[in-house]
Design an enzyme around this catalytic site. Sequence first.
Site, mmCIF file in Angstrom:
data_model
loop_
_atom_site.group_PDB
_atom_site.id
_atom_site.type_symbol
_atom_site.label_atom_id
_atom_site.label_comp_id
_atom_site.label_asym_id
_atom_site.label_seq_id
_atom_site.Cartn_x
_atom_site.Cartn_y
_atom_site.Cartn_z
ATOM 1 N N TYR A 1 50.919 -11.062 48.084
ATOM 2 C CA TYR A 1 51.025 -10.028 47.050
ATOM 3 C C TYR A 1 51.218 -10.619 45.656
ATOM 4 C CZ TYR A 1 52.931 -6.018 44.492
ATOM 5 O OH TYR A 1 53.169 -5.047 43.555
ATOM 6 N N ALA B 1 50.813 -13.719 44.593
ATOM 7 C CA ALA B 1 49.736 -14.639 44.202
ATOM 8 C C ALA B 1 48.537 -13.882 43.664
ATOM 9 C CB ALA B 1 49.326 -15.497 45.397
ATOM 10 N N LYS C 1 48.458 -10.719 42.570
ATOM 11 C CA LYS C 1 48.811 -9.959 41.361
ATOM 12 C C LYS C 1 48.838 -10.880 40.139
ATOM 13 C CE LYS C 1 49.331 -5.610 42.495
ATOM 14 N NZ LYS C 1 48.558 -4.528 41.864
ATOM 15 N N ILE D 1 59.393 5.095 45.332
ATOM 16 C CA ILE D 1 58.462 6.185 45.632
ATOM 17 C C ILE D 1 58.765 6.644 47.049
ATOM 18 C CG2 ILE D 1 56.038 6.799 45.992
ATOM 19 C CD1 ILE D 1 55.360 4.651 43.875
#
Length: 192
Positions: A97, A99, A101, A126
């Site tokens: 995730y 890396a 992003k 959320i």
Amino acid sequence: LGTVYGSAVDPADGASLTTWVASAADQLGGIDIYVHNTSGKPARSTDAWINNFHIDLMSLVLGVGAATDALADGGGSVISIGTTAVAEHFGSGSGSYSAFKAAVTNWTLGAKGVRCNVVSPGPIFIEGGDWNMITDHMADFYAATQKGHPGGELGTAQDVADVVTFLASDRAKHVNGVNVTVDGGFLKRVDY
């Protein structure tokens, strides 16, 4: 009021994605704003990393590539959703995730021809999302994260949407090439 066009598309399927973007441009008479917000779940295996490469990064590259002519015609805007997890280590749970992003942020801010910005949320609560799961299964970690926010609360989806709306608007016409952090002061750093 504006026009809305939507349909389901698999972001990992580059051909379907580019066809969808072209169809959206045709249906809408162009594209003013392209918001990229896809991310696979943290990957551990090689195959999962490759899949997330297509979901997270290549969908941005191909989607913006398919939208470029429509965006450039109207002085459009690209906004990618990043994360503060690229700057703050949250443990080994992020896998691919962070890396990907980081790659999304780097690619977006290096794009040319249209206004390009990134919005990087910190921990955002959320209902049904990851932080909701963390409250149920990692209560101590959630409490420590909540305490790490100067205001004592995680952010909301509306907090992020408000910044995206501003960056997409004409009020931000002179804002280009920035990564806006939306984390309520969770990261303890000063950017110059």
